[in-house]
Enzyme design. Structure first.
Site, PDB file in Angstrom:
ATOM      1  N   ASN A   1       0.818  -1.238   0.000  1.00  0.00           N
ATOM      2  CA  ASN A   1       0.000   0.000   0.000  1.00  0.00           C
ATOM      3  C   ASN A   1       0.845   1.280   0.000  1.00  0.00           C
ATOM      4  OD1 ASN A   1       0.759  -0.468   2.641  1.00  0.00           O
ATOM      5  ND2 ASN A   1      -1.181   0.183   3.524  1.00  0.00           N
TER       6      ASN A   1
ATOM      7  N   LYS B   1      12.445  -7.840   1.351  1.00  0.00           N
ATOM      8  CA  LYS B   1      11.462  -8.675   0.643  1.00  0.00           C
ATOM      9  C   LYS B   1      10.216  -7.810   0.437  1.00  0.00           C
ATOM     10  CE  LYS B   1       7.922 -11.465   0.133  1.00  0.00           C
ATOM     11  NZ  LYS B   1       6.926 -10.696  -0.604  1.00  0.00           N
ATOM     12  N   PRO B   2      10.042  -7.253  -0.780  1.00  0.00           N
ATOM     13  CA  PRO B   2       8.878  -6.403  -1.017  1.00  0.00           C
ATOM     14  C   PRO B   2       7.616  -7.224  -1.286  1.00  0.00           C
ATOM     15  CG  PRO B   2      10.294  -6.447  -2.967  1.00  0.00           C
ATOM     16  CD  PRO B   2      10.904  -7.382  -1.966  1.00  0.00           C
ATOM     17  N   ALA B   3       6.472  -6.578  -1.164  1.00  0.00           N
ATOM     18  CA  ALA B   3       5.204  -7.231  -1.505  1.00  0.00           C
ATOM     19  C   ALA B   3       5.201  -7.564  -2.999  1.00  0.00           C
ATOM     20  CB  ALA B   3       4.038  -6.322  -1.165  1.00  0.00           C
ATOM     21  N   SER B   4       4.598  -8.685  -3.335  1.00  0.00           N
ATOM     22  CA  SER B   4       4.650  -9.138  -4.728  1.00  0.00           C
ATOM     23  C   SER B   4       3.828  -8.262  -5.669  1.00  0.00           C
ATOM     24  CB  SER B   4       4.186 -10.593  -4.814  1.00  0.00           C
ATOM     25  OG  SER B   4       5.104 -11.401  -4.096  1.00  0.00           O
TER      26      SER B   4
ATOM     27  N   SER C   1      -0.084  -7.298   7.676  1.00  0.00           N
ATOM     28  CA  SER C   1      -1.261  -7.671   8.459  1.00  0.00           C
ATOM     29  C   SER C   1      -0.872  -8.221   9.830  1.00  0.00           C
ATOM     30  CB  SER C   1      -2.062  -8.721   7.695  1.00  0.00           C
ATOM     31  OG  SER C   1      -1.264  -9.871   7.496  1.00  0.00           O
TER      32      SER C   1
ATOM     33  N   GLU D   1       4.725  -3.273  12.302  1.00  0.00           N
ATOM     34  CA  GLU D   1       3.675  -2.279  12.042  1.00  0.00           C
ATOM     35  C   GLU D   1       2.511  -3.059  11.466  1.00  0.00           C
ATOM     36  OE1 GLU D   1       3.652   0.648  12.994  1.00  0.00           O
ATOM     37  OE2 GLU D   1       5.764   1.146  13.324  1.00  0.00           O
TER      38      GLU D   1
ATOM     39  N   CYS E   1      -3.127   1.572   6.652  1.00  0.00           N
ATOM     40  CA  CYS E   1      -3.361   0.975   7.971  1.00  0.00           C
ATOM     41  C   CYS E   1      -3.866   2.007   8.967  1.00  0.00           C
ATOM     42  CB  CYS E   1      -2.109   0.276   8.468  1.00  0.00           C
ATOM     43  SG  CYS E   1      -0.655   1.300   8.349  1.00  0.00           S
TER      44      CYS E   1
ATOM     45  N   GLU F   1     -10.517  -4.969   9.673  1.00  0.00           N
ATOM     46  CA  GLU F   1      -9.908  -3.871   8.929  1.00  0.00           C
ATOM     47  C   GLU F   1     -10.538  -3.863   7.527  1.00  0.00           C
ATOM     48  OE1 GLU F   1      -5.645  -4.270   8.505  1.00  0.00           O
ATOM     49  OE2 GLU F   1      -5.389  -2.113   8.681  1.00  0.00           O
TER      50      GLU F   1
HETATM   51  P1  ADP Z   1      -1.229  -7.131   3.150  1.00  0.00           P
HETATM   52  O1  ADP Z   1      -2.636  -7.342   3.590  1.00  0.00           O
HETATM   53  O2  ADP Z   1      -0.701  -5.743   3.297  1.00  0.00           O
HETATM   54  O3  ADP Z   1      -0.870  -7.795   1.845  1.00  0.00           O
HETATM   55  P2  ADP Z   1       0.412  -9.166   4.335  1.00  0.00           P
HETATM   56  O4  ADP Z   1       0.726  -9.301   5.776  1.00  0.00           O
HETATM   57  O5  ADP Z   1      -0.287 -10.290   3.657  1.00  0.00           O
HETATM   58  O6  ADP Z   1      -0.415  -7.828   4.276  1.00  0.00           O
HETATM   59  O7  ADP Z   1       1.720  -8.842   3.494  1.00  0.00           O
HETATM   60  C1  ADP Z   1       2.673  -7.903   3.881  1.00  0.00           C
HETATM   61  C2  ADP Z   1       4.036  -8.385   3.438  1.00  0.00           C
HETATM   62  O8  ADP Z   1       4.303  -9.623   4.076  1.00  0.00           O
HETATM   63  C3  ADP Z   1       4.149  -8.672   1.950  1.00  0.00           C
HETATM   64  O9  ADP Z   1       5.466  -8.360   1.525  1.00  0.00           O
HETATM   65  C4  ADP Z   1       3.907 -10.136   1.876  1.00  0.00           C
HETATM   66  O10 ADP Z   1       4.480 -10.714   0.719  1.00  0.00           O
HETATM   67  C5  ADP Z   1       4.632 -10.590   3.120  1.00  0.00           C
HETATM   68  N1  ADP Z   1       4.214 -11.910   3.611  1.00  0.00           N
HETATM   69  C6  ADP Z   1       3.021 -12.513   3.466  1.00  0.00           C
HETATM   70  N2  ADP Z   1       3.047 -13.740   4.019  1.00  0.00           N
HETATM   71  C7  ADP Z   1       4.289 -13.919   4.541  1.00  0.00           C
HETATM   72  C8  ADP Z   1       4.944 -14.982   5.248  1.00  0.00           C
HETATM   73  N3  ADP Z   1       4.336 -16.112   5.539  1.00  0.00           N
HETATM   74  N4  ADP Z   1       6.239 -14.776   5.610  1.00  0.00           N
HETATM   75  C9  ADP Z   1       6.860 -13.627   5.322  1.00  0.00           C
HETATM   76  N5  ADP Z   1       6.298 -12.609   4.669  1.00  0.00           N
HETATM   77  C10 ADP Z   1       5.026 -12.739   4.278  1.00  0.00           C
END
Ligand code: ADP
Length: 490
Positions: A164, A187-190, A241, A262, A296, A393
Site C-alpha cells: 500500500n 522482501k517487497p510485496a509481490s 497484516s 507495524e 493501515c 480492517e
Molecule cells: P497485506 O494485507 O498488506 O498484503 P500481508 O501481511 O499479507 O499484508 O503482506 C505484507 C508483506 O508480508 C508482503 O510483503 C507479503 O508478501 C509478506 N508476507 C506474506 N506472508 C508472509 C509470510 N508467511 N512470511 C513472510 N512474509 C510474508
C-alpha cells in the site's frame, strides 16, 4: 536475463529493475521462474520479476552478513554523506518514481508524489539521527570506576514491506538501518516490487558498497521462512497484516531476533456536536479515501454525535459521491483501483453484511461502472457493532457511520478493538482533547487533523497493532544495540 520492457515509452522505464539484487549483482531466480507485475487500473503487465525462494534469500543474507563489518566500520561522516546522496537522488527522480508507483500500485499520482517525497524525507531524517546516536557516561555510585554505554548497529536487518505504501514503508526501515550501519535484505510485496527494487539501483548509484542493500522478490512463505530461521538475521522489521505479523513473531522466536511490527488498524473517527463540521468532513474524506481506503491508519469506523449526525451524513455523503474515481495517472483522479480482485470481493462482502444487518446505503455500494478493480466510494449509515466493518480492517473505500450520544460511550466503543494504531477526533472543546489523549488506546491520535504522519513523529501502534516505533529519534533505536562497559581499578 532482464526481460524486455513492455513500457519502454514510460518516463519510469529506465528505473525498472526486473532482477534480484544480491551482493551487488542483479540476478534471476535460480529456477529462472518469474511472476508478472500488473497495473491494477488496466490489468496490463508492466514487468516480470524473479520468483525466488529460500536459496536466493540465504545468499542475500550471506552477502549482507559479509558486508556488515566493513559497512559498520565506515566512518559516520561517510555514511551520512551516502545517505544525503540517496535523499537527493530520490528527489531528482521524484516524477518517474511516482509514476512507477502509480502504475504498479494504483494510487493517484499526487499521492504517489507525496509518498516519494516522504521517502526522501525519512532518509534525510535518519541520516541526521545517526549523528545523534550517542551513548552516556553514567555517574558511578562507587569509587574507581567509569560506567559507560555505547551504541552499535544490530547487524543484518530483514525488511518485509507491504504494497500500500511500497516506497515510504521501505524508507522508514532502510533509512534507520543504513544510517545505523546495518546491512539489509528486503522482501517487497509481490504486487509492488518495482518501487522496492529501484532502491537497489539508487543505492548503487550513490555508492553504497555491494552487499549492503540486497533485494529478493518471490514466494513470501519461502523467503519469510528463511528470514525468520536464519541466525545471521539479527532483526526483522515488518509492515503488514496482524495475522502475518503474529506468524513471523512465532517463527522468529527460535533465533531470538529483534522484531519491529507495524500491523493492522481499526481507526475510529469521532465527530462531536461542537466540532467544525466542514473541517471534520474534509478530514474524514482524506482519512477514509486516501489510497482508496487502503492504509493501515485509514478511518475504519466513523462515530458521529447525535446532534449533528443527520447533517454530517448528508453533507459527507454528497462529497463522497462526488469523488473522481479514475486511473491514478488521469488528471484529477481522487480514488484509483483496488489492489486486486480479492480486495474487491472483500469489500462487496462487507457491504452485503452491513446491509443485511440493518445498515442504510447512502451512496455507492457496488463495483464502479469503470469495471476492473474500481469500486464506488461508499457510505453506509446506521452501522452497528455486530457488522464485520466494526471489528475487521476494511482496507477499501467503504465508510460505515455509527451514531453516539456521550463522550464516555464513544470512547468505550472506539477502544473496543484489539487494534490500537490511529484514531481521530473533531471537537473544539480543549478539555475533551486532553481527556481523549489520556483515554484513547491508540499510538497515533489526530485531533482536528488527519495528516499526522511525518519523519519527526514516532509512528507505531499499541495493542495488537504493533511493536516499536518508526520515525522520530525513537526510529533508529531498534537498529542499534546498547553495550554497557565498566572500567574498574581506576
Ligand atoms: P497485506 O494485507 O498488506 O498484503 P500481508 O501481511 O499479507 O499484508 O503482506 C505484507 C508483506 O508480508 C508482503 O510483503 C507479503 O508478501 C509478506 N508476507 C506474506 N506472508 C508472509 C509470510 N508467511 N512470511 C513472510 N512474509 C510474508
Amino acid at each position: 536475463m532482464n526481460a524486455p520492457l513492455r513500457h519502454a515509452d514510460k518516463n519510469f522505464a529506465p528505473l525498472i529493475r526486473q532482477q534480484n539484487l544480491i551482493d551487488g549483482r542483479w540476478v534471476d531466480a535460480d529456477s529462472s521462474a518469474t511472476f508478472d507485475v500488473t497495473d491494477p487500473a488496466t490489468g496490463e503487465v508492466i514487468a516480470t520479476v524473479p520468483n525466488s525462494g529460500a536459496a536466493e534469500t540465504r545468499r542475500a543474507i550471506d552477502a549482507a552478513h559479509a558486508a556488515f563489518p566493513a559497512y559498520a566500520a565506515m566512518p559516520l561522516g561517510e555514511r551520512v554523506a551516502l545517505m544525503r546522496k540517496l535523499h537527493q537522488v530520490i528527489l531528482d527522480n521524484l516524477e518517474p518514481l511516482a509514476a512507477m508507483m502509480t502504475a504498479e500500485q494504483g494510487k493517484p499520482l499526487a499521492e504517489a508524489q507525496a509518498e516519494v517525497a516522504s521517502s526522501a524525507a525519512y532518509v534525510l531524517w535518519f541520516a541526521e539521527e545517526a549523528r545523534r546516536a550517542d551513548g552516556a557516561v553514567i555517574p558511578s555510585p562507587v569509587a574507581g570506576r567509569k560506567l559507560m554505554t555505547t551504541r552499535h548497529p544490530v547487524g543484518v536487518v530483514a525488511a518485509i514491506t507491504p504494497w500500500n505504501f511500497p516506497s515510504s514503508m521501505l524508507a522508514r526501515k532502510l533509512g534507520p538501518a543504513l544510517a545505523a550501519g546495518c546491512t539489509v535484505v528486503i522482501k517487497p510485496a509481490s504486487a509492488t516490487p518495482l518501487s522496492a527494487l529501484v532502491w537497489g539501483h539508487l543505492a548503487e548509484q550513490c555508492g553504497f558498497p555491494p552487499g549492503v542493500v540486497n533485494i529478493v522478490t518471490g514466494s513470501a512463505r519461502a523467503i519469510g521462512a528463511e528470514i525468520t530461521s536464519n541466525p545471521k538475521v539479527r532483526k526483522i522489521t515488518f509492515t503488514g497484516s496482524t495475522e502475518i505479523g503474529k506468524q513471523l513473531l512465532a517463527e522468529a522466536s527460535g533465533t531470538v531476533k529483534r522484531m519491529s511490527m507495524e500491523l493492522g488498524g481499526n481507526a475510529p473517527f469521532m465527530v462531536f456536536d461542537d466540532a467544525d463540521i466542514e473541517a471534520a468532513i474534509d478530514g474524514a474524506l482524506i482519512a477514509k479515501f486516501r489510497n482508496a481506503g487502503q492504509t493501515c491508519i485509514c478511518t475504519n469506523r466513523l462515530f458521529i454525535q447525535s446532534g449533528i449526525y443527520d447533517r454530517f451524513v448528508e453533507a459527507f455523503s454528497a462529497r463522497v459521491a462526488a469523488l473522481k474515481v479514475a486511473p491514478g495517472n488521469e488528471d484529477g483522479a481522487e480514488q484509483g483501483p483496488l489492489v486486486d480482485a480479492q480486495a474487491l470481493t472483500k469489500i462487496e462482502a462487507m457491504v452485503a453484511d452491513a446491509l443485511a444487518k440493518g445498515g442504510t446505503l447512502v451512496t455507492g455500494g457496488a463495483a464502479h461502472e469503470r469495471g476492473g478493480l474500481f469500486f464506488q466510494p461508499t457510505v453506509i449509515a446506521d452501522a452497528t457493532p455486530d457488522m464485520r466493518v466494526t471489528t475487521e480492517e476494511i482496507f477499501g473505500p467503504l465508510a460505515p457511520i455509527y451514531r453516539f450520544e456521550t463522550e464516555d460511550d464513544v470512547i468505550a466503543a472506539a477502544n473496543d478493538t484489539e487494534f490500537g494504531l490511529a484514531c481521530y477526533a473533531y471537537t473544539k472543546d480543549m478539555a475533551r482533547m486532553f481527556r481523549l489523549q489520556d483515554k484513547m488506546e491508540y499510538g497515533l491520535i489526530g485531533i482536528n487533523e488527519v495528516l499526522i504522519v511525518m519523519p519527526e513523529i514516532p509512528f507505531g501502534g499499541l495493542k495488537e497493532s504493533g511493536l516499536g516505533k518508526e520515525g522520530s529519534w525513537q526510529g533508529i533505536d531498534d537498529y542499534l544495540e546498547t553495550k554497557y562497559t565498566c572500567i574498574g581499578g581506576l
